[in-house]
Design a protein around this motif. Structure first.
Motif, PDB file in Angstrom:
ATOM      1  N   TYR A 238       0.833  -1.200   0.000  1.00 26.10           N
ATOM      2  CA  TYR A 238       0.000   0.000   0.000  1.00 26.10           C
ATOM      3  C   TYR A 238       0.869   1.253   0.000  1.00 26.10           C
ATOM      4  O   TYR A 238       2.065   1.202   0.262  1.00 26.10           O
ATOM      5  CB  TYR A 238      -0.979   0.009   1.177  1.00 26.10           C
ATOM      6  N   ASP A 239       0.242   2.362  -0.327  1.00 27.00           N
ATOM      7  CA  ASP A 239       0.861   3.695  -0.301  1.00 27.00           C
ATOM      8  C   ASP A 239       2.156   3.782  -1.114  1.00 27.00           C
ATOM      9  O   ASP A 239       3.194   4.216  -0.618  1.00 27.00           O
ATOM     10  CB  ASP A 239       1.095   4.160   1.138  1.00 27.00           C
ATOM     11  N   TYR A 240       2.074   3.404  -2.373  1.00 27.98           N
ATOM     12  CA  TYR A 240       3.214   3.596  -3.272  1.00 27.98           C
ATOM     13  C   TYR A 240       3.520   5.080  -3.358  1.00 27.98           C
ATOM     14  O   TYR A 240       2.624   5.911  -3.531  1.00 27.98           O
ATOM     15  CB  TYR A 240       2.886   3.036  -4.659  1.00 27.98           C
ATOM     16  N   ASN A 241       4.795   5.433  -3.213  1.00 26.59           N
ATOM     17  CA  ASN A 241       5.232   6.827  -3.277  1.00 26.59           C
ATOM     18  C   ASN A 241       6.195   6.955  -4.454  1.00 26.59           C
ATOM     19  O   ASN A 241       7.363   6.560  -4.351  1.00 26.59           O
ATOM     20  CB  ASN A 241       5.911   7.221  -1.955  1.00 26.59           C
ATOM     21  N   GLU A 242       5.690   7.473  -5.547  1.00 23.08           N
ATOM     22  CA  GLU A 242       6.495   7.579  -6.763  1.00 23.08           C
ATOM     23  C   GLU A 242       7.702   8.483  -6.551  1.00 23.08           C
ATOM     24  O   GLU A 242       8.814   8.164  -7.006  1.00 23.08           O
ATOM     25  CB  GLU A 242       5.637   8.099  -7.916  1.00 23.08           C
ATOM     26  N   ALA A 243       7.530   9.597  -5.854  1.00 28.34           N
ATOM     27  CA  ALA A 243       8.624  10.547  -5.648  1.00 28.34           C
ATOM     28  C   ALA A 243       9.786   9.917  -4.876  1.00 28.34           C
ATOM     29  O   ALA A 243      10.949  10.190  -5.168  1.00 28.34           O
ATOM     30  CB  ALA A 243       8.118  11.786  -4.917  1.00 28.34           C
ATOM     31  N   GLU A 244       9.466   9.085  -3.881  1.00 25.24           N
ATOM     32  CA  GLU A 244      10.510   8.425  -3.082  1.00 25.24           C
ATOM     33  C   GLU A 244      10.846   7.031  -3.593  1.00 25.24           C
ATOM     34  O   GLU A 244      11.732   6.373  -3.052  1.00 25.24           O
ATOM     35  CB  GLU A 244      10.076   8.347  -1.622  1.00 25.24           C
ATOM     36  N   ASN A 245      10.120   6.588  -4.626  1.00 22.52           N
ATOM     37  CA  ASN A 245      10.302   5.250  -5.183  1.00 22.52           C
ATOM     38  C   ASN A 245      10.221   4.192  -4.072  1.00 22.52           C
ATOM     39  O   ASN A 245      11.104   3.353  -3.918  1.00 22.52           O
ATOM     40  CB  ASN A 245      11.615   5.141  -5.954  1.00 22.52           C
ATOM     41  N   SER A 246       9.127   4.291  -3.284  1.00 21.94           N
ATOM     42  CA  SER A 246       8.956   3.400  -2.136  1.00 21.94           C
ATOM     43  C   SER A 246       7.510   2.929  -2.022  1.00 21.94           C
ATOM     44  O   SER A 246       6.614   3.494  -2.653  1.00 21.94           O
ATOM     45  CB  SER A 246       9.369   4.105  -0.846  1.00 21.94           C
ATOM     46  N   ILE A 247       7.310   1.913  -1.209  1.00 16.87           N
ATOM     47  CA  ILE A 247       5.986   1.359  -0.954  1.00 16.87           C
ATOM     48  C   ILE A 247       5.991   0.791   0.453  1.00 16.87           C
ATOM     49  O   ILE A 247       7.055   0.562   1.035  1.00 16.87           O
ATOM     50  CB  ILE A 247       5.623   0.283  -2.004  1.00 16.87           C
ATOM     51  N   LEU A 248       4.817   0.578   1.003  1.00 11.09           N
ATOM     52  CA  LEU A 248       4.698  -0.054   2.317  1.00 11.09           C
ATOM     53  C   LEU A 248       4.165  -1.470   2.179  1.00 11.09           C
ATOM     54  O   LEU A 248       3.405  -1.781   1.257  1.00 11.09           O
ATOM     55  CB  LEU A 248       3.756   0.744   3.227  1.00 11.09           C
ATOM     56  N   ILE A 249       4.569  -2.318   3.112  1.00 13.69           N
ATOM     57  CA  ILE A 249       4.015  -3.661   3.278  1.00 13.69           C
ATOM     58  C   ILE A 249       3.485  -3.722   4.698  1.00 13.69           C
ATOM     59  O   ILE A 249       4.168  -3.305   5.636  1.00 13.69           O
ATOM     60  CB  ILE A 249       5.073  -4.765   3.076  1.00 13.69           C
ATOM     61  N   GLY A 250       2.282  -4.255   4.850  1.00 11.70           N
ATOM     62  CA  GLY A 250       1.752  -4.373   6.199  1.00 11.70           C
ATOM     63  C   GLY A 250       0.347  -4.907   6.246  1.00 11.70           C
ATOM     64  O   GLY A 250      -0.108  -5.570   5.324  1.00 11.70           O
ATOM     65  N   TYR A 251      -0.324  -4.583   7.369  1.00  8.99           N
ATOM     66  CA  TYR A 251      -1.666  -5.085   7.649  1.00  8.99           C
ATOM     67  C   TYR A 251      -1.669  -6.612   7.601  1.00  8.99           C
ATOM     68  O   TYR A 251      -2.628  -7.233   7.138  1.00  8.99           O
ATOM     69  CB  TYR A 251      -2.694  -4.519   6.668  1.00  8.99           C
ATOM     70  N   THR A 252      -0.599  -7.209   8.074  1.00 13.81           N
ATOM     71  CA  THR A 252      -0.407  -8.654   7.970  1.00 13.81           C
ATOM     72  C   THR A 252      -0.886  -9.363   9.223  1.00 13.81           C
ATOM     73  O   THR A 252      -0.620  -8.915  10.334  1.00 13.81           O
ATOM     74  CB  THR A 252       1.093  -8.959   7.760  1.00 13.81           C
ATOM     75  N   PHE A 253      -1.559 -10.467   9.026  1.00 15.80           N
ATOM     76  CA  PHE A 253      -1.906 -11.356  10.136  1.00 15.80           C
ATOM     77  C   PHE A 253      -2.004 -12.779   9.597  1.00 15.80           C
ATOM     78  O   PHE A 253      -2.220 -12.990   8.400  1.00 15.80           O
ATOM     79  CB  PHE A 253      -3.228 -10.951  10.813  1.00 15.80           C
ATOM     80  N   TYR A 254      -1.826 -13.729  10.507  1.00 13.24           N
ATOM     81  CA  TYR A 254      -1.934 -15.148  10.167  1.00 13.24           C
ATOM     82  C   TYR A 254      -2.729 -15.875  11.234  1.00 13.24           C
ATOM     83  O   TYR A 254      -2.652 -15.527  12.422  1.00 13.24           O
ATOM     84  CB  TYR A 254      -0.543 -15.798  10.071  1.00 13.24           C
ATOM     85  N   ASP A 255      -3.437 -16.898  10.815  1.00  8.78           N
ATOM     86  CA  ASP A 255      -4.099 -17.828  11.721  1.00  8.78           C
ATOM     87  C   ASP A 255      -3.044 -18.306  12.730  1.00  8.78           C
ATOM     88  O   ASP A 255      -1.915 -18.629  12.356  1.00  8.78           O
ATOM     89  CB  ASP A 255      -4.640 -19.000  10.895  1.00  8.78           C
ATOM     90  N   LYS A 256      -3.390 -18.329  13.991  1.00  9.41           N
ATOM     91  CA  LYS A 256      -2.425 -18.679  15.041  1.00  9.41           C
ATOM     92  C   LYS A 256      -1.782 -20.045  14.812  1.00  9.41           C
ATOM     93  O   LYS A 256      -0.620 -20.263  15.178  1.00  9.41           O
ATOM     94  CB  LYS A 256      -3.089 -18.629  16.415  1.00  9.41           C
ATOM     95  N   ALA A 257      -2.491 -20.966  14.193  1.00  3.88           N
ATOM     96  CA  ALA A 257      -1.945 -22.303  13.926  1.00  3.88           C
ATOM     97  C   ALA A 257      -0.707 -22.242  13.027  1.00  3.88           C
ATOM     98  O   ALA A 257       0.067 -23.202  12.965  1.00  3.88           O
ATOM     99  CB  ALA A 257      -3.011 -23.193  13.290  1.00  3.88           C
ATOM    100  N   TYR A 258      -0.479 -21.114  12.349  1.00  7.72           N
ATOM    101  CA  TYR A 258       0.650 -20.984  11.424  1.00  7.72           C
ATOM    102  C   TYR A 258       1.784 -20.131  11.979  1.00  7.72           C
ATOM    103  O   TYR A 258       2.769 -19.886  11.291  1.00  7.72           O
ATOM    104  CB  TYR A 258       0.158 -20.429  10.082  1.00  7.72           C
ATOM    105  N   TRP A 259       1.649 -19.682  13.219  1.00 13.02           N
ATOM    106  CA  TRP A 259       2.723 -18.917  13.832  1.00 13.02           C
ATOM    107  C   TRP A 259       3.925 -19.826  14.067  1.00 13.02           C
ATOM    108  O   TRP A 259       3.790 -20.997  14.424  1.00 13.02           O
ATOM    109  CB  TRP A 259       2.279 -18.338  15.167  1.00 13.02           C
TER     110      TRP A 259
END
Length: 181
Positions: A82-103
């Motif tokens: 999310y939030d690609y920033n063309e000027a900084e040539n960057s992006i974010l990765i996040g909002y991640t979660f997993y089922d507890k059985a896969y931790w």
């Protein structure tokens, strides 16, 4: 932006598919354990009504994925670009979660590695916002060679602002990290 932030990405154990509106029930099922959210900025996301807001933000981001276990074909979580920033040539990765059985089974490392390998074809750096109280995610992200660059109040989609730590990984640092590991 001349690249997709929602490709299908595949690893030997998991596959990331672009999130679709009809994925709600399966993704919510993976998110429905309160323990998943106890360190996250919004501790009530396991509740269906609260999760609907989270899911709607994921759909609107146009960069969200459902994470699927290739062996069982079960939806085990979600993440997004999310939030690609063309000027900084960057992006974010996040909002991640997993089922507890896969931790603790290497899923997060596999998912983040796939995402980083893909996106570093197009950007110079990736940032991560991690809740200030989310120790599990802070430990996990540090295993990828990131650098903490600051603290920032982040307003999540339809939610109150929460304090987050900001981590950064450059393409060069990712390549160096991979060469060492």
């Amino acid at each position: 932006m001349n690249f997709s932030i929602q490709p299908v990405l595949e690893h030997e154990n998991v596959i990331l598919y672009p999130l679709q509106k009809d994925d709600f029930e399966a993704v919510h099922l993976a998110a429905s354990n309160p323990e998943i959210w106890e360190q996250h900025p919004n501790k009530n996301r396991w509740q269906k009504e609260v999760f609907k807001n989270f899911f709607e933000g994921a759909i609107q981001s146009n960069g969200a994925f459902k994470v699927v276990d290739k062996t069982s074909n079960k939806v085990i979580g979600s993440t997004r670009f999310y939030d690609y920033n063309e000027a900084e040539n960057s992006i974010l990765i996040g909002y991640t979660f997993y089922d507890k059985a896969y931790w603790g089974k290497g899923v997060n490392h596999a998912v983040k590695s796939m995402m980083l390998d893909y996106i570093f074809q197009f950007v110079a750096s990736v940032d991560f916002h991690i809740g200030a109280e989310n120790i599990r995610s802070q430990v996990s992200i540090n295993r990828l060679g990131v650098t903490k660059i600051g603290e920032l109040e982040v307003t999540y989609f339809g939610e109150e602002p929460k304090m987050n730590f900001v981590y950064r990984l450059s393409n060069e640092d990712w390549l160096a990290f991979q060469a060492k590991n």
